[in-house]
Design a protein around this motif. Structure first.
Motif, mmCIF file in Angstrom:
data_model
loop_
_atom_site.group_PDB
_atom_site.id
_atom_site.type_symbol
_atom_site.label_atom_id
_atom_site.label_comp_id
_atom_site.label_asym_id
_atom_site.label_seq_id
_atom_site.Cartn_x
_atom_site.Cartn_y
_atom_site.Cartn_z
ATOM 1 N N SER A 176 0.818 -1.213 0.000
ATOM 2 C CA SER A 176 0.000 0.000 0.000
ATOM 3 C C SER A 176 0.854 1.265 0.000
ATOM 4 O O SER A 176 0.479 2.277 -0.602
ATOM 5 N N ARG A 177 2.003 1.225 0.649
ATOM 6 C CA ARG A 177 2.869 2.409 0.655
ATOM 7 C C ARG A 177 3.364 2.715 -0.746
ATOM 8 O O ARG A 177 3.428 3.883 -1.159
ATOM 9 N N GLU A 178 3.743 1.695 -1.513
ATOM 10 C CA GLU A 178 4.180 1.903 -2.893
ATOM 11 C C GLU A 178 3.032 2.422 -3.751
ATOM 12 O O GLU A 178 3.234 3.253 -4.646
ATOM 13 N N GLY A 268 8.165 8.543 -4.914
ATOM 14 C CA GLY A 268 6.854 9.186 -5.023
ATOM 15 C C GLY A 268 6.492 10.000 -3.803
ATOM 16 O O GLY A 268 5.853 11.059 -3.906
ATOM 17 N N GLU A 269 6.897 9.526 -2.620
ATOM 18 C CA GLU A 269 6.655 10.299 -1.404
ATOM 19 C C GLU A 269 7.417 11.621 -1.448
ATOM 20 O O GLU A 269 6.877 12.680 -1.084
ATOM 21 N N ALA A 270 8.671 11.556 -1.903
ATOM 22 C CA ALA A 270 9.468 12.777 -2.017
ATOM 23 C C ALA A 270 8.857 13.748 -3.010
ATOM 24 O O ALA A 270 8.831 14.968 -2.785
ATOM 25 N N VAL A 271 8.333 13.235 -4.120
ATOM 26 C CA VAL A 271 7.690 14.088 -5.116
ATOM 27 C C VAL A 271 6.434 14.739 -4.519
ATOM 28 O O VAL A 271 6.161 15.916 -4.752
ATOM 29 N N GLY A 272 5.668 13.965 -3.741
ATOM 30 C CA GLY A 272 4.482 14.530 -3.109
ATOM 31 C C GLY A 272 4.824 15.688 -2.198
ATOM 32 O O GLY A 272 4.210 16.772 -2.265
ATOM 33 N N ALA A 301 -2.313 14.335 2.412
ATOM 34 C CA ALA A 301 -2.338 13.860 3.795
ATOM 35 C C ALA A 301 -3.490 12.890 4.009
ATOM 36 O O ALA A 301 -3.364 11.899 4.740
ATOM 37 N N ALA A 302 -4.624 13.152 3.363
ATOM 38 C CA ALA A 302 -5.767 12.250 3.463
ATOM 39 C C ALA A 302 -5.453 10.889 2.862
ATOM 40 O O ALA A 302 -6.076 9.888 3.218
ATOM 41 N N CYS A 303 -4.486 10.866 1.961
ATOM 42 C CA CYS A 303 -4.057 9.612 1.350
ATOM 43 C C CYS A 303 -2.903 8.972 2.119
ATOM 44 O O CYS A 303 -2.229 8.071 1.608
ATOM 45 N N ALA A 304 -2.685 9.444 3.350
ATOM 46 C CA ALA A 304 -1.646 8.908 4.240
ATOM 47 C C ALA A 304 -0.256 9.087 3.664
ATOM 48 O O ALA A 304 0.615 8.218 3.798
ATOM 49 N N MET A 305 -0.030 10.231 3.015
ATOM 50 C CA MET A 305 1.277 10.528 2.441
ATOM 51 C C MET A 305 1.931 11.674 3.201
ATOM 52 O O MET A 305 1.242 12.553 3.729
ATOM 53 N N PRO A 306 3.264 11.692 3.281
ATOM 54 C CA PRO A 306 3.945 12.811 3.927
ATOM 55 C C PRO A 306 3.753 14.097 3.128
ATOM 56 O O PRO A 306 3.739 14.061 1.891
ATOM 57 N N VAL A 307 3.612 15.209 3.832
ATOM 58 C CA VAL A 307 3.420 16.489 3.139
ATOM 59 C C VAL A 307 4.311 17.595 3.702
ATOM 60 O O VAL A 307 4.291 18.721 3.188
ATOM 61 N N THR A 308 5.074 17.315 4.744
ATOM 62 C CA THR A 308 5.981 18.306 5.321
ATOM 63 C C THR A 308 7.372 17.701 5.452
ATOM 64 O O THR A 308 7.560 16.487 5.338
ATOM 65 N N LEU A 309 8.361 18.551 5.731
ATOM 66 C CA LEU A 309 9.718 18.054 5.950
ATOM 67 C C LEU A 309 9.758 17.099 7.131
ATOM 68 O O LEU A 309 10.449 16.070 7.093
ATOM 69 N N ALA A 310 8.999 17.429 8.184
ATOM 70 C CA ALA A 310 8.967 16.549 9.354
ATOM 71 C C ALA A 310 8.370 15.195 8.996
ATOM 72 O O ALA A 310 8.883 14.146 9.395
ATOM 73 N N ASP A 311 7.285 15.213 8.228
ATOM 74 C CA ASP A 311 6.677 13.950 7.785
ATOM 75 C C ASP A 311 7.689 13.096 7.024
ATOM 76 O O ASP A 311 7.693 11.867 7.130
ATOM 77 N N ALA A 312 8.508 13.751 6.224
ATOM 78 C CA ALA A 312 9.466 13.051 5.376
ATOM 79 C C ALA A 312 10.712 12.594 6.133
ATOM 80 O O ALA A 312 11.565 11.923 5.558
ATOM 81 N N GLY A 313 10.816 12.974 7.395
ATOM 82 C CA GLY A 313 11.986 12.600 8.187
ATOM 83 C C GLY A 313 13.220 13.388 7.823
ATOM 84 O O GLY A 313 14.348 12.930 8.039
#
Length: 375
Positions: A176-178, A268-272, A301-313
């Motif tokens: 699901s993450r992919e 894809g997470e980084a692109v988001g 965010a509703a799709c459980a994806m990172p959207v901030t620098l903190a989210d992205a680690g």
């Protein structure tokens, strides 16, 4: 089912999107198996899921199939794996008349395409993408590359495939993450120049991620059609037109470099996150409304994806992230073009961005909290 075409003169090719296509693969790839043997590249995860039935189908059609397995993961887009792959192709007696098949996600497509472009001074290859990201983006357009210690995709070629076979049903084995990471590239097409498609994503994103057949196929076909149109207008990115496909990537590649180009932060997470940053930076410059950035961030965010620098680690400061950007292959004359937005569906290339200002902006983004999601 949909059949699309990238119009590139003698390099034109078809893209077939068909649920269940893998179950009929021998027929679909028949024009490239006339020599009676095929050379396939896949990774360890994909091969375990799909290779046995592909091999059985080809055997039933009288086609000999040989497989080279690459370790799964972005780390395999490397000099060492490229060398192993080329050594295998040469050991198999590859000829310029052979067609090489890429079965996998973006890493496999990029690595195989690059190898095909340089072995024996160029062989044909066919893309059979097995991730959503590869199906809607990296399998189409002819960009091939490997990563180096200096950065992502800095060594590569333009080498168009002869055919792209997209089966949405293969995504059923995708984590699901992919799947979510690939969905970021779907959203990108709405943000570039198709605001109604972004509206559709807001309404149907949950169905796409749940792999509702009709919604998933619509998302794939719309995305591929958009990319085909843009690549047909600017194949080698010599104009600003194809550069629009890099929305989110300048920021995103810096985040990937900071996190090590691996599982910590998927492409894809980084692109988001990069698309949200591009919108927030555009709003900071007065180009678009802050609510546009908030709207896109809320949807991702509703799709459980990172959207901030903190989210992205990502903890690096702005200067460190900008230093990664300085290695971007689009640097020219000491300046780096940025993809900015005048609003959702209105992306353009800005050539007047000061990297010091970007560094200051990124420092500010460490204080931004993720939005309350709504879908």
């Amino acid at each position: 089912m949909a059949r699309l075409n990238i119009a590139l003169g003698q390099r034109s090719y078809d893209i077939l999107v068909e649920a269940g296509a893998l179950a009929q693969i021998a027929g679909h790839i028949a024009p490239w198996t006339r020599r009676g043997r095929t050379l396939w590249i896949s990774d360890s995860h994909v091969a375990a899921h799909h290779w046995p039935r592909i091999e059985a189908q080809l055997a039933s059609a009288g086609v000999e199939a040989h497989l080279h397995i690459v370790p799964a993961g972005e780390a395999s887009k490397s000099w060492s794996e490229l060398a192993h792959l080329i050594d295998w192709l040469l050991a198999m007696g590859v000829e310029r008349s052979d067609t090489i098949f890429a079965l996998g996600g973006g890493m496999i497509g990029d690595l195989t395409g690059f190898a095909a472009s340089i072995v024996k001074r160029g062989c044909d290859f066919v893309q059979v993408p097995t991730t959503l990201l590869a199906q809607v983006d990296s399998s189409v357009g002819g960009k091939t590359a490997i990563n180096t210690t200096a950065g992502k995709n800095l060594v590569g070629t333009f080498h168009q495939p002869k055919f792209v076979l997209i089966d949405p049903q293969v995504l059923g084995t995708l984590p699901s993450r992919e799947m979510r990471a690939g969905y970021a590239e779907v959203v990108k097409y709405g943000l570039i120049d198709d605001a109604p498609f972004f509206d559709w994503c807001e309404a149907n994103g949950r169905a796409v991620l749940a792999q509702d057949c009709a919604s998933l196929e619509h998302a794939i076909v719309t995305s591929v059609a958009a990319k085909a149109r843009i690549v047909g207008e600017d194949e080698r990115e010599t104009k600003d037109r194809r550069a629009l496909l890099n929305l989110g990537h300048t920021f995103g590649h810096a985040l990937e470099a900071d996190t090590g180009f691996g599982e910590r932060l998927l492409h894809g997470e980084a692109v988001g996150v990069g698309m949200v940053l591009a919108l927030r930076y555009s709003a900071r410059r007065g180009l678009c409304e802050t609510r546009d950035a908030d709207r896109v961030a809320a949807h991702l965010a509703a799709c459980a994806m990172p959207v901030t620098l903190a989210d992205a680690g990502v903890t690096a400061d702005g200067n460190a992230l900008v230093d990664h950007m300085r290695h971007d292959k689009k640097m020219s004359g000491g300046t780096l073009p940025f993809l900015l937005l005048r609003g959702i569906g209105s992306t353009f290339v800005a050539h007047d961005v000061e990297l010091d200002d970007v560094a200051q902006f990124l420092d500010e983004q460490h204080r931004v909290a993720a939005p309350a999601p709504s879908l």
